[in-house]
Design a protein around this motif. Structure first.
Motif, PDB file in Angstrom:
ATOM      1  N   PHE A 108      42.974   2.925   1.086  1.00 38.29           N
ATOM      2  CA  PHE A 108      43.226   4.324   1.420  1.00 38.29           C
ATOM      3  C   PHE A 108      42.348   4.734   2.605  1.00 38.29           C
ATOM      4  CE2 PHE A 108      40.372   4.842  -2.405  1.00 38.29           C
ATOM      5  CZ  PHE A 108      39.253   5.327  -1.740  1.00 38.29           C
ATOM      6  N   GLY A 138      41.363   2.586 -11.236  1.00 38.55           N
ATOM      7  CA  GLY A 138      41.768   3.299 -10.033  1.00 38.55           C
ATOM      8  C   GLY A 138      40.995   4.581  -9.825  1.00 38.55           C
ATOM      9  N   ASN A 146      43.724  11.160  -4.257  1.00 43.33           N
ATOM     10  CA  ASN A 146      43.390  12.476  -4.807  1.00 43.33           C
ATOM     11  C   ASN A 146      41.904  12.500  -5.171  1.00 43.33           C
ATOM     12  OD1 ASN A 146      46.111  13.253  -4.618  1.00 43.33           O
ATOM     13  ND2 ASN A 146      46.560  12.317  -6.593  1.00 43.33           N
ATOM     14  N   ASP A 201      45.165  11.848 -12.574  1.00 40.12           N
ATOM     15  CA  ASP A 201      45.111  13.189 -11.989  1.00 40.12           C
ATOM     16  C   ASP A 201      44.662  14.228 -13.008  1.00 40.12           C
ATOM     17  OD1 ASP A 201      45.872  12.204  -9.555  1.00 40.12           O
ATOM     18  OD2 ASP A 201      47.977  12.796  -9.730  1.00 40.12           O
ATOM     19  N   THR A 235      40.678   8.865  -6.581  1.00 44.23           N
ATOM     20  CA  THR A 235      41.538   7.872  -7.216  1.00 44.23           C
ATOM     21  C   THR A 235      42.150   6.978  -6.150  1.00 44.23           C
ATOM     22  OG1 THR A 235      43.579   9.194  -7.115  1.00 44.23           O
ATOM     23  CG2 THR A 235      42.111   9.545  -9.010  1.00 44.23           C
ATOM     24  N   GLN A 236      42.774   5.907  -6.566  1.00 43.03           N
ATOM     25  CA  GLN A 236      43.401   4.986  -5.622  1.00 43.03           C
ATOM     26  C   GLN A 236      44.570   5.645  -4.906  1.00 43.03           C
ATOM     27  OE1 GLN A 236      44.439   1.810  -8.278  1.00 43.03           O
ATOM     28  NE2 GLN A 236      46.456   2.661  -8.752  1.00 43.03           N
ATOM     29  N   ASP A 237      45.035   6.788  -5.401  1.00 48.23           N
ATOM     30  CA  ASP A 237      46.111   7.527  -4.740  1.00 48.23           C
ATOM     31  C   ASP A 237      45.583   8.454  -3.653  1.00 48.23           C
ATOM     32  OD1 ASP A 237      47.969   6.471  -6.706  1.00 48.23           O
ATOM     33  OD2 ASP A 237      47.072   7.899  -8.097  1.00 48.23           O
TER      34      ASP A 237
END
Length: 417
Positions: free
Chosen positions: A118, A91, A156, A43, A152-154
């Motif tokens: 995602f 990621g 974001n 992040d 990102t893999q999250d």
């Protein structure tokens, strides 16, 4: 709420990045990214990309023309080439690009989502909406031609896109960051880079909400024909009023000239970088300095690379300073010293690889190098910028100087004839 981080003027430059530099930018950009992710996380890397001053400094330290709009294309291209093979491991996924490649961004995001899980369709929709806002809701005279979407893999993400104004020979770069973003139409940009061009219409500004509501109400009440009738009644000379300033933020002004001048560089910080290399380098790089080709000049470059990895946002108010690390492909401030560049890559690669295995000594040495530079800049002095650049030119042949015009040793032989 996401916020604008600043603005800058970027002269349009033609031409391509030569293969010898593009390949090195890919390697160094990837290694710097890995170092930031190791120290601060994914992040934080997105936050850096959303900061226009850092982004320009990132490109400059990699040897691109320090003030050119081409930094945007070359940095995003280098990251896409370098991070794509490592995307699953890190990621981080880089999609989009210039021209036709930008239009493939939604399909690229969906393809990534199929491999990672995602919501690719949501991100694809976001990509289209971001592009539409900056091309239609913000009508500032710049036509979008580049769209980079890094996620990102999250889930974001950050978007860096750029438009051009061919008549003015200028480009404007727009930065978006998903962190804290609540609306695409209430001041969503992390940053917009570009010189103020007079009156513009920005319907994506939070202050434009009454205008957006009034337009919808007008459309409901009188319809398109009624709107045209009302427009024809308007007298621009009577009704035009100066717009309020679009941004209460610092402006990064990039001049049309190519040469780096002392006014472009915070000399106190530059002297701190150079002094830290001389003072800290031998202590932290004793073993490394025994290797042929690694000396004070390489450590000087590493001091600025370390600042790109560790520096706070306020450290990047003078992106031109970072061109002193590895020069520029157009010979400004001096030709790219290939031997120094390659040693920088080797040292950074070694530090990152060992850091991934839990051996932090070399990574911490780079951190201390940056820390020492910040301490020393409070009181050290040194030569002016012209002397520093002249010193680089004096050793350019020894350091393998190269530019878009060729190898410096060949250029010198041609001038002698």
């Amino acid at each position: 709420m996401a916020h604008r981080a600043g603005s800058a003027d970027l002269p349009l430059h033609g031409g391509r990045v030569p293969a010898w530099l593009g390949e090195r930018m890919t390697r160094l950009g990837t290694i710097i990214t890995e170092a930031i992710v190791l120290h601060y996380g994914r992040d934080e890397f997105l936050r850096r990309l959303a900061h226009p001053f850092w982004f320009q400094s990132f490109g400059a330290v990699m040897g691109m023309d320090w003030h050119s709009s081409g930094i945007t294309t070359s940095v995003l291209g280098a990251l896409k080439r370098g991070l794509s093979p490592r995307a699953h491991e890190l990621g981080i996924y880089v999609c989009g690009g210039r021209g036709a490649q930008s239009r493939k961004t939604p399909s690229e995001l969906i393809a990534v989502a199929e491999r990672t899980g995602f919501d690719g369709h949501h991100l694809a929709s976001t990509s289209r909406l971001v592009a539409k806002v900056d091309s239609a809701a913000v009508q500032d005279g710049f036509d979008l031609y580049l769209h980079g979407f890094i996620t990102t893999q999250d889930g974001n993400w950050v978007v860096v896109q750029q438009g051009m104004n061919g008549e003015r020979r200028q480009a404007r770069r727009y930065h978006w960051l998903s962190e804290g973003l609540k609306s695409f139409l209430d001041s969503p940009h992390a940053a917009i880079e570009g010189r103020g061009q007079g009156l513009i219409m920005n319907l994506a500004d939070a202050r434009a909400r009454p205008s957006r509501d009034a337009q919808l109400e007008l459309l409901d009440n009188i319809g398109p024909d009624g709107i045209i009738h009302e427009l024809n009644k308007i007298n621009p000379r009577v009704n035009a009023e100066p717009f309020a300033a679009q941004m209460d933020l610092p402006h990064l002004i990039m001049p049309m000239r190519h040469e780096v001048q002392e006014v472009d560089v915070n000399m106190r910080r530059l002297h701190g970088n150079l002094a830290a290399a001389a003072e800290r380098g031998p202590k932290d790089f004793q073993e490394l300095l025994l290797v042929p080709g690694v000396g004070p000049r390489t450590v000087s470059a590493l001091a600025m690379v370390a600042e790109v990895v560790h520096g706070a946002p306020s450290r990047f108010s003078d992106p031109a300073r970072f061109s002193v690390a590895h020069g520029g492909k157009d010979r400004h401030p001096y030709p790219v010293p290939i031997k120094v560049y390659d040693e920088t890559i080797r040292v950074m690669k070694s530090a990152v690889q060992k850091g991934r295995l839990g051996h932090q000594e070399e990574l911490l040495a780079l951190y201390r190098l940056d820390e020492q530079a910040r301490r020393l800049e409070r009181y050290v002095t040194g030569p002016d910028l012209k002397e520093i650049i002249a010193g680089e030119y004096n050793q350019t042949r020894r350091l393998g100087g190269r530019s878009i015009f060729g190898h410096e040793i060949d250029i010198e032989h041609q001038s002698e004839r």
